[in-house]
Design an enzyme around this catalytic site. Structure first.
Site, PDB file in Angstrom:
ATOM      1  N   ASN A 164      34.645  50.693  41.750  1.00 51.55           N
ATOM      2  CA  ASN A 164      34.462  51.995  42.395  1.00 51.55           C
ATOM      3  C   ASN A 164      34.336  53.161  41.413  1.00 51.55           C
ATOM      4  O   ASN A 164      33.705  54.164  41.723  1.00 51.55           O
ATOM      5  CB  ASN A 164      35.578  52.253  43.417  1.00 51.55           C
ATOM      6  N   GLU A 199      47.452  48.914  39.108  1.00 52.76           N
ATOM      7  CA  GLU A 199      47.044  50.011  39.998  1.00 52.76           C
ATOM      8  C   GLU A 199      46.370  49.363  41.194  1.00 52.76           C
ATOM      9  O   GLU A 199      45.236  48.892  41.099  1.00 52.76           O
ATOM     10  CB  GLU A 199      46.100  50.975  39.267  1.00 52.76           C
ATOM     11  N   CYS A 221      40.884  54.413  45.629  1.00 53.54           N
ATOM     12  CA  CYS A 221      42.248  53.942  45.892  1.00 53.54           C
ATOM     13  C   CYS A 221      43.082  54.987  46.627  1.00 53.54           C
ATOM     14  O   CYS A 221      43.973  54.646  47.408  1.00 53.54           O
ATOM     15  CB  CYS A 221      42.930  53.560  44.585  1.00 53.54           C
TER      16      CYS A 221
END
Length: 480
Positions: free
Chosen positions: A158, A254, A288
């Site tokens: 992303n 993450e 995210c």
């Protein structure tokens, strides 16, 4: 737009050389479906070679002075800035990120490497007053931070340049070497960056780029004892698997989120609605900390929903390589099908679809759902698509409870004009970061960034990542 013919075949980068493989996979543009490159697919043999190269180069990097590491990072940042349009087009093509959004990512990536260069000069320890203990008289103590060695970096699709920078930048700044495995859909950005670092003077073997199966390359990075740390951004399922296999390695994870914002009464709804559209639909919601859940005080709920719909309908859908485009295709047709199925499931279970919910060409329309229950997938799981839910609450306490009713805890936001309410939210929201009077999607690249619960462990942000990528050593001198 780059010359696609120059990107037709991309080999692995190991020890400063381009390495061919027996097998190549075809890379397709998510928006148009056109074939854009042939990407090398590494086996265990090539992965072993990359780890060996990084392991041999670790002494070169560990002995490199801070000014030189900083200079290489600064040079790479300038080279990237000079080629902004080329880099932006690569991102737009391979990730279907709208061109203007891709340009923003490149600008952030330049900043990230600049921050890394600055932090390279600020790695230091402290003196310890040993004479605070009776047995510590006549002793001098201090700490130093030393590079950890080989860093295995596994990155997502992303933010194919900036999230790579958040791993490569601090690794170089702190004197480590790297084996980088980029996402299968977005390897071109990583090859591009590796070429810039070679031009900037990074020694051979310091940055190795390995493309291929996560099961092959990723597992080998995680289990090889010469790799001292794994830094991973991706799904909780994969992250938990890495943690279980990594043994005593350092691991920074993450992971996912279903980020939420709370909107109190007596707030500026026009500005908030526009900001929420940005948070929910930027990069097709594939962030995210994308805004997925909005909890609005009942006194302003109807007005807010109306304004949110108006702002959402202003978005332009289409080709990511067009500067006017705001929303383009999801990363794959499979992801579009999944997102549509979640929308249909929510509506069937009682949620109200007020805009979006359909596909135009290859682009999923930005979608707003009302009254979605906490157990619906669009609420309790990470949607990673242009979908946002808006629910009514009677009190801020209720909203905080709903935000915390999640397996995730990356970032959350609250809009309020009441100081006590803001402080209460800051105390009670169980997340890694609380944004007061902003969306949870806010991030600048030098702030500490990371989550709790299934959103991960450890922190990124250059200074904080360097702490993760170094070991503390204590030195004690006895005065004669």
């Amino acid at each position: 737009m780059p010359n696609i013919k120059s990107l037709i075949k991309k080999d692995l980068i190991i020890n400063g050389e381009q390495i061919e493989t027996e097998k190549y996979t075809t890379l397709y543009a998510p928006y148009s479906g056109e074939a854009i490159a042939e990407i090398a697919s590494a086996t265990g043999i090539e992965t072993e070679q990359a780890i060996t190269a990084a392991y041999k180069a670790r002494e070169t990097m560990a002995s490199m002075p801070a000014w030189k590491r900083a200079e290489i990072l600064e040079t790479a940042a300038q080279l990237l800035k000079d080629r902004t349009e080329e880099a932006s087009s690569i991102i737009a093509l391979e990730a279907a990120k709208p061109l203007n959004t891709a340009r923003q990512e490149v600008a952030r990536t330049v900043e990230t490497y600049k921050f890394a260069a600055e932090e390279a000069k600020r790695i230091h320890g402290e003196t310890i007053p040993l004479d605070a203990a009776r047995s510590g008289e006549n002793k001098l103590a201090y700490t130093v931070r030393e590079p950890i060695g080989v860093v295995g970096a596994i990155t997502p699709f992303n933010f194919p340049m900036n999230l790579v920078a958040h791993k490569v930048g601090p690794a170089i700044a702190s004197g480590n070497t790297i084996v980088l495995k980029p996402a299968s859909q977005t390897p071109l950005s990583s090859f591009f960056i590796a070429e810039l670092f070679e031009e900037a003077g990074l020694p051979a073997g310091v940055l190795n780029v390995i493309t291929g199966s996560g099961r092959i390359v990723g597992d080998q990075l995680v289990t090889d004892e010469r790799v001292s740390m794994i830094t991973f951004t991706g799904s909780p399922a994969v992250g938990i698997g890495i943690r279980n296999k990594a043994g005593l390695k350092k691991v920074t994870l993450e992971l996912g989120s279903n980020a939420a914002v709370i909107i109190d009464q007596h707030t500026a709804l026009d500005q908030i609605a526009s900001r929420c559209v940005t948070g929910a639909f930027s990069n097709q919601g594939q962030v995210c900390i994308s805004l997925q859940r909005i909890y609005v005080h009942e006194k302003v709920y109807e007005e807010f929903v109306e304004k949110l719909i108006i702002e959402t309908k202003k978005l332009v859908l289409g080709d990511p390589l067009c500067s006017e485009t705001n929303i383009s295709a999801l990363i794959s047709p499979e992801e579009t099908k999944r997102a549509l199925s979640w929308i249909k499931e929510a509506v069937k279970s009682g949620a109200k679809l007020v805009t979006g919910g359909e596909v135009e060409g290859t682009v999923l329309q930005p979608t707003i759902l009302l009254e979605a229950g906490q157990s619906m997938k669009v609420s309790c799981q990470e949607v990673f698509a242009p979908i946002v839910i808006v629910n009514k609450v009677t009190t801020i306490e209720e909203a905080i409870e709903k935000v915390n009713d999640s397996r995730y805890g990356l970032q959350a936001g609250i809009y309020t004009n009441d100081v006590q309410t803001a402080l209460t939210a800051a105390d009670q929201l169980h997340v890694g970061g609380v944004m007061i009077n902003d969306i949870p999607t806010f991030r600048v690249d030098h702030m500490p960034y990371g989550g709790v619960k299934e959103s991960g462990t450890g922190r990124e942000g250059l200074k904080y990542a360097i702490e993760e990528m170094t070991e503390m050593k204590l030195v004690v001198w006895s005065r004669q």
